[in-house]
Design a protein around this motif. Structure first.
Motif, PDB file in Angstrom:
ATOM      1  N   LYS A  60      -3.717   6.036   4.944  1.00 50.31           N
ATOM      2  CA  LYS A  60      -4.742   5.554   4.015  1.00 50.31           C
ATOM      3  C   LYS A  60      -4.280   4.273   3.350  1.00 50.31           C
ATOM      4  CE  LYS A  60      -7.778   9.126   3.323  1.00 50.31           C
ATOM      5  NZ  LYS A  60      -8.612   9.963   2.543  1.00 50.31           N
ATOM      6  N   CYS A  61      -5.261   3.464   2.940  1.00 47.29           N
ATOM      7  CA  CYS A  61      -4.921   2.252   2.184  1.00 47.29           C
ATOM      8  C   CYS A  61      -4.402   2.666   0.812  1.00 47.29           C
ATOM      9  CB  CYS A  61      -6.159   1.373   2.034  1.00 47.29           C
ATOM     10  SG  CYS A  61      -5.854  -0.051   0.983  1.00 47.29           S
ATOM     11  N   PRO A  62      -3.293   2.083   0.365  1.00 44.24           N
ATOM     12  CA  PRO A  62      -2.784   2.449  -0.956  1.00 44.24           C
ATOM     13  C   PRO A  62      -3.687   1.964  -2.100  1.00 44.24           C
ATOM     14  CG  PRO A  62      -1.486   0.663  -0.009  1.00 44.24           C
ATOM     15  CD  PRO A  62      -2.424   1.117   1.060  1.00 44.24           C
ATOM     16  N   ASN A  63      -4.527   0.963  -1.818  1.00 42.34           N
ATOM     17  CA  ASN A  63      -5.392   0.427  -2.882  1.00 42.34           C
ATOM     18  C   ASN A  63      -6.796   1.010  -2.848  1.00 42.34           C
ATOM     19  OD1 ASN A  63      -3.238  -1.416  -3.188  1.00 42.34           O
ATOM     20  ND2 ASN A  63      -4.198  -2.732  -1.649  1.00 42.34           N
ATOM     21  N   CYS A  64      -7.192   1.498  -1.667  1.00 39.16           N
ATOM     22  CA  CYS A  64      -8.574   1.921  -1.487  1.00 39.16           C
ATOM     23  C   CYS A  64      -8.603   3.331  -0.924  1.00 39.16           C
ATOM     24  CB  CYS A  64      -9.320   0.990  -0.539  1.00 39.16           C
ATOM     25  SG  CYS A  64      -9.178  -0.742  -0.972  1.00 39.16           S
ATOM     26  N   ASP A  65      -9.724   3.960  -1.111  1.00 45.23           N
ATOM     27  CA  ASP A  65      -9.888   5.323  -0.668  1.00 45.23           C
ATOM     28  C   ASP A  65     -10.442   5.312   0.756  1.00 45.23           C
ATOM     29  OD1 ASP A  65     -10.342   8.021  -0.686  1.00 45.23           O
ATOM     30  OD2 ASP A  65     -12.289   7.822  -1.662  1.00 45.23           O
TER      31      ASP A  65
ATOM     32  N   ARG B 180      -4.970  -2.006   9.357  1.00 45.99           N
ATOM     33  CA  ARG B 180      -5.600  -2.812   8.300  1.00 45.99           C
ATOM     34  C   ARG B 180      -6.661  -2.043   7.525  1.00 45.99           C
ATOM     35  NH1 ARG B 180      -4.373  -8.083   9.234  1.00 45.99           N
ATOM     36  NH2 ARG B 180      -3.808  -8.511  11.400  1.00 45.99           N
ATOM     37  N   CYS B 181      -6.785  -2.405   6.248  1.00 46.76           N
ATOM     38  CA  CYS B 181      -7.883  -1.888   5.432  1.00 46.76           C
ATOM     39  C   CYS B 181      -9.029  -2.890   5.523  1.00 46.76           C
ATOM     40  CB  CYS B 181      -7.445  -1.732   3.978  1.00 46.76           C
ATOM     41  SG  CYS B 181      -8.828  -1.408   2.871  1.00 46.76           S
ATOM     42  N   HIS B 182     -10.200  -2.425   5.964  1.00 50.79           N
ATOM     43  CA  HIS B 182     -11.336  -3.336   6.104  1.00 50.79           C
ATOM     44  C   HIS B 182     -12.030  -3.598   4.770  1.00 50.79           C
ATOM     45  CE1 HIS B 182     -11.809  -2.840  10.752  1.00 50.79           C
ATOM     46  NE2 HIS B 182     -10.639  -3.296  10.376  1.00 50.79           N
ATOM     47  N   TYR B 183     -11.529  -2.965   3.693  1.00 51.52           N
ATOM     48  CA  TYR B 183     -12.111  -3.228   2.370  1.00 51.52           C
ATOM     49  C   TYR B 183     -11.364  -4.310   1.628  1.00 51.52           C
ATOM     50  CZ  TYR B 183     -15.752   0.229   2.121  1.00 51.52           C
ATOM     51  OH  TYR B 183     -16.914   0.902   2.318  1.00 51.52           O
ATOM     52  N   CYS B 184     -10.020  -4.175   1.563  1.00 50.91           N
ATOM     53  CA  CYS B 184      -9.276  -5.116   0.716  1.00 50.91           C
ATOM     54  C   CYS B 184      -8.355  -6.015   1.525  1.00 50.91           C
ATOM     55  CB  CYS B 184      -8.466  -4.357  -0.335  1.00 50.91           C
ATOM     56  SG  CYS B 184      -7.037  -3.512   0.361  1.00 50.91           S
ATOM     57  N   GLY B 185      -8.259  -5.765   2.841  1.00 51.82           N
ATOM     58  CA  GLY B 185      -7.414  -6.626   3.650  1.00 51.82           C
ATOM     59  C   GLY B 185      -5.959  -6.194   3.721  1.00 51.82           C
ATOM     60  N   TYR B 186      -5.603  -5.120   3.035  1.00 52.89           N
ATOM     61  CA  TYR B 186      -4.227  -4.618   3.093  1.00 52.89           C
ATOM     62  C   TYR B 186      -3.833  -4.384   4.554  1.00 52.89           C
ATOM     63  CZ  TYR B 186      -0.418  -1.210   2.892  1.00 52.89           C
ATOM     64  OH  TYR B 186       0.766  -0.555   3.086  1.00 52.89           O
ATOM     65  N   ALA B 187      -2.603  -4.757   4.932  1.00 48.17           N
ATOM     66  CA  ALA B 187      -2.155  -4.555   6.305  1.00 48.17           C
ATOM     67  C   ALA B 187      -0.713  -4.088   6.323  1.00 48.17           C
ATOM     68  CB  ALA B 187      -2.293  -5.852   7.088  1.00 48.17           C
TER      69      ALA B 187
HETATM   70 ZN    ZN Z   1      -7.772  -1.391   0.884  1.00 48.41          ZN
END
Ligand code: ZN
Ligand code: ADP
Length: 721
Positions: free
Chosen positions: A438-443, A456-463
């Motif tokens: 899971k993304c650490p910043n987003c659910d 990658r997180c498609h919400y915040c760009g975390y990779a």
């Molecule tokens: Zn995210």
């Protein structure tokens, strides 16, 4: 002289105008221009929106500098900003900022950028009688019709070379102004009877502020109708705005409009640099432009004497702005159409349920184009039940789709494959313990991208880099679940080794110009399969595409949103409509696990009316638009408990103060609770009419104005819940 200056301050209040003194050294024509003013300890920019008198009781500071030589906000835009601020309950300054190009700075650096292109033309002095070769004759005929032609646009290079050698055709280069250096498509098209009738019906509404809905099947030639309308608007001394989804601003459409309207057109696409955008804005402001074509924000083009506003593919979600001000382009179009007394023309093969319902009720005028221009039937669409295929071991493409791809490639025709998800695997999951990343910043779960080896997180760009061992149980049992465009691309390359595959999705189009390049490469015929996300579904026109395959027809169906059936129908009808747009007949195959779902069945039959009736029945039963209006109150906070508590208080307040007929749902968690470490909650309001709504929503905004622990946003008519 004293002026009211609108500035952006920390406090998100609606009233951010302050009075300043204007020293005599400045020009006294200041309305709509930006000025530099002292504000507290800072110096900031603001818009002059009014003249005023010397205030009583306190001293005012002076304007330090006038930034603009020419007005950036004309009277209409100043009024329009107030309208937006009232309608969407957003600070006035935001309304103006959304209207103007980013680089509207006094000294934006703009390069002159003259560029050389090679053209060819006929050598008028020579007798061409001796030419007998067919290709060479074709070139000569082309040059007889067009005085000059871009060398690169002529296909048969060898024949052209011969003609140049014989001195029958002359080659030369010339400098072109940067903004007009694209190839032009000047082919003459004669409207069909049906197109003519529609065009005339629209022309009858000139000088009225009617909204007209043109429901035309894919390939019915709506673009040519728009062109005809715009021509006649210009002939009458008026101007036109044509809006298209950003994705439709392809070289194909650009070339067509530039070929016809030449320097009188401004095309505002995302590949323009800030400087170019500024140039275009100024050309429009000075009245040098008669037609503006662009995505959503082109609705603010400062044209004068507008004769028509066209919104193509009106169902597109891109017409809704998703941050403050959360405006709906149609509302702005209607407002401007009232100011200019001109019609708004909505066009689509799949109008929104709301628009079609309004047209049927007579609020909009309904016009139809129900046949394709080429008289070809709409593509035959086959539905394949993937449940049966999985049992046969066909997990990605069905037997039928495989066969059809082989046949199409053998005929030297092209294939488009839609997979509405980018990346490689949808996600990685541990076979042993079920762990997912899971993304650490987003659910939200991370998507696996094989090319880059990243998740990658498609919400915040975390990779983060892909790992091989499960972080939870330490087993080496991670497997890829689901597939995106990257996986399909790889799979297709393996399955059809002789094919040439291109991919179009957010990852391959992130660089400036790459979107255009993919379209041109596919158009040139060097590739025969195009794999892509919904990006490939709209506006594209490839004559040689005769097969469209939808890999996962359910992707938009399983989304918790009251519009998911509508979105599914639209996507499938649009993408299957990419097949067989020219002389060759087209075919499409939809793979699905819900072969009986009405949105899939109706899309396969291109039965908009059937879909509409079914969907209206469901909307009525569940009380969704167009049977009511929906307003969403978004409450977000970094602190989960604080956020939910404030949301509950707002809920109580609304229950006490809104009309009893309004239903108030929530507070609930937003469909993605946590984005970028901020928790999102929502309250949904459903109502037919509530006179207290605006007043109470304004109260709430005022109440939280100075509270920086929680953010309140109002979304009227949201595109998803
Ligand atoms: Zn995210
Ligand atoms: P739509 O936007 O309705 O899906 P388009 O406007 O893209 O359809 O038109 C489909 C194709 O038909 C285009 O290639 C266009 O150039 C062609 N076309 C449109 N009108 C005519 C016409 N009157 N004669 C010949 N070709 C036409």
């Amino acid at each position: 002289m004293y002026v009211e200056v609108l500035v952006e301050t920390k406090v998100k209040s609606n009233d951010m105008t302050f009075t300043y003194y204007v020293p005599n050294i400045f020009d006294n024509d200041l309305i709509g221009k930006r000025v530099l003013v002292p504000f507290g300890k800072r110096i900031i920019e603001g818009f002059v929106i009014n003249y005023t008198h010397k205030p009583e009781g306190y001293d005012v500071k002076s304007v330090l500098k006038v930034i603009d030589e020419e007005r950036v906000l004309n009277d209409e835009l100043i009024e329009l900003g107030k309208f937006i601020s009232d309608k969407y309950l957003c600070p006035l300054i935001y309304s103006y900022q959304v209207m103007l190009p980013k680089a509207l700075k006094a000294n934006a650096k703009v390069t002159s950028g003259a560029k050389k292109l090679t053209y060819v033309k006929l050598n008028e002095e020579l007798n061409k009688a001796e030419i007998k070769v067919r290709e060479q004759l074709a070139i000569i005929n082309l040059l007889k019709e067009n005085k000059e032609v871009l060398k690169s646009s002529i296909k048969s290079k060898a024949s052209l070379k011969k003609l140049i050698e014989k001195n029958i055709v002359i080659e030369y280069t010339k400098e072109v102004y940067r903004l007009f250096d694209e190839e032009k498509d000047e082919k003459k098209i004669i409207l069909t009877q049906a197109q003519k009738e529609v065009s005339l019906a629209i022309q009858k509404r000139f000088k009225t502020n009617k909204v007209i809905l043109l429901h035309g099947v894919t390939g019915s030639g709506k673009t040519e109708v728009y062109i005809d309308i715009v021509k006649s608007v210009i002939k009458r001394g008026m101007t036109a705005i044509m809006l298209v989804p950003e994705i439709s601003l392809t070289p194909q459409i650009n070339a067509r409009f530039k070929g016809i309207f030449k320097g009188a057109v401004a095309i505002l696409h995302s590949a323009l640099s800030d400087g170019e955008r500024h140039d275009e804005f100024r050309r429009i402001n000075r009245g040098e432009v008669k037609v503006v074509i662009g995505a959503r924000s082109a609705i603010f083009a400062p044209l004068k004497n507008i004769g028509i506003i066209i919104i193509d593919e009106e169902h597109s979600e891109s017409y809704k702005q998703e941050n403050n001000p959360r405006y709906n382009t149609l509302d702005i179009a209607v407002k401007r159409s009232e100011t200019h007394n001109c019609p708004v023309l909505l066009g689509s093969a799949t109008p929104t349920i709301e628009s079609y319902a309004r047209a049927k009720k007579g609020y909009y005028e309904l016009l139809k184009l129900d046949k394709r221009v080429n008289e070809k039937p709409l593509p035959k669409v086959m539905i394949v039940d993937m449940k049966g295929e999985i049992r046969k071991g066909n997990t990605i493409i069905s037997g039928v789709l495989r066969e059809e791809i082989i046949k199409t490639l053998a005929k030297n025709e092209q294939v488009m494959l839609l997979i509405n998800r980018r990346g490689y695997a949808n996600y990685l999951s541990c076979k042993n313990c079920g762990f997912t990343f899971k993304c650490p910043n987003c659910d939200i779960t991370l998507t696996y991208h094989k090319t880059s080896g990243m998740m990658r997180c498609h919400y915040c760009g975390y990779a983060t880099k892909k790992v091989n061992v499960c972080p939870s149980c330490k087993a080496e049992a991670l497997r890829e679940v689901g597939g995106g465009t990257e996986k399909i691309e790889e799979f297709i390359k393996n399955e059809f080794p002789s094919s040439k595959v291109l991919r179009m999705d957010a990852d391959t189009t992130s660089k400036k110009g790459s979107h255009f390049k993919i379209i041109n490469d596919f158009n040139s015929g060097d590739y025969n399969i195009l794999v892509g996300t919904q990006m490939i579904s709209k506006g594209l026109n490839f004559p040689n595409v005769t097969l469209v395959g939808v890999i996962n027809g359910d992707s938009s169906l399983n989304v918790p949103n009251f519009r998911s059936s509508e979105n599914t129908f639209n996507l499938l009808d649009q993408v299957t409509g990419r097949a067989g747009r020219h002389d060759k007949e087209g075919k499409a195959i939809i793979q699905t696990f819900n072969p009986e779902h009405y949105s899939i069945v109706c899309a396969a039959k291109h039965d908009y009316e059937g879909f509409f009736n079914r969907e209206m029945f469901i909307r009525k039963r569940l009380n969704y638009p167009p049977y009511c209006f929906i307003t969403l109150i978004k409450i977000s906070s970094k602190d989960f408990n604080y956020g939910i508590n404030e949301a509950k208080k707002i809920n109580v307040y609304l229950r006490d103060n809104l009309s009893k007929t309004t239903s108030i749902l929530g507070p609930s968690m937003a469909s993605v609770l946590k984005v970028n470490n901020v928790y999102n909650f929502q309250i949904i309001l459903k109502y037919k009419k509530d006179d207290k709504l605006y007043k109470e929503l304004k109260n709430i905004i005022k109440l939280y104005e100075a509270n920086n622990k929680v953010k309140i946003e109002i979304d009227f008519n949201p595109i998803s819940l």
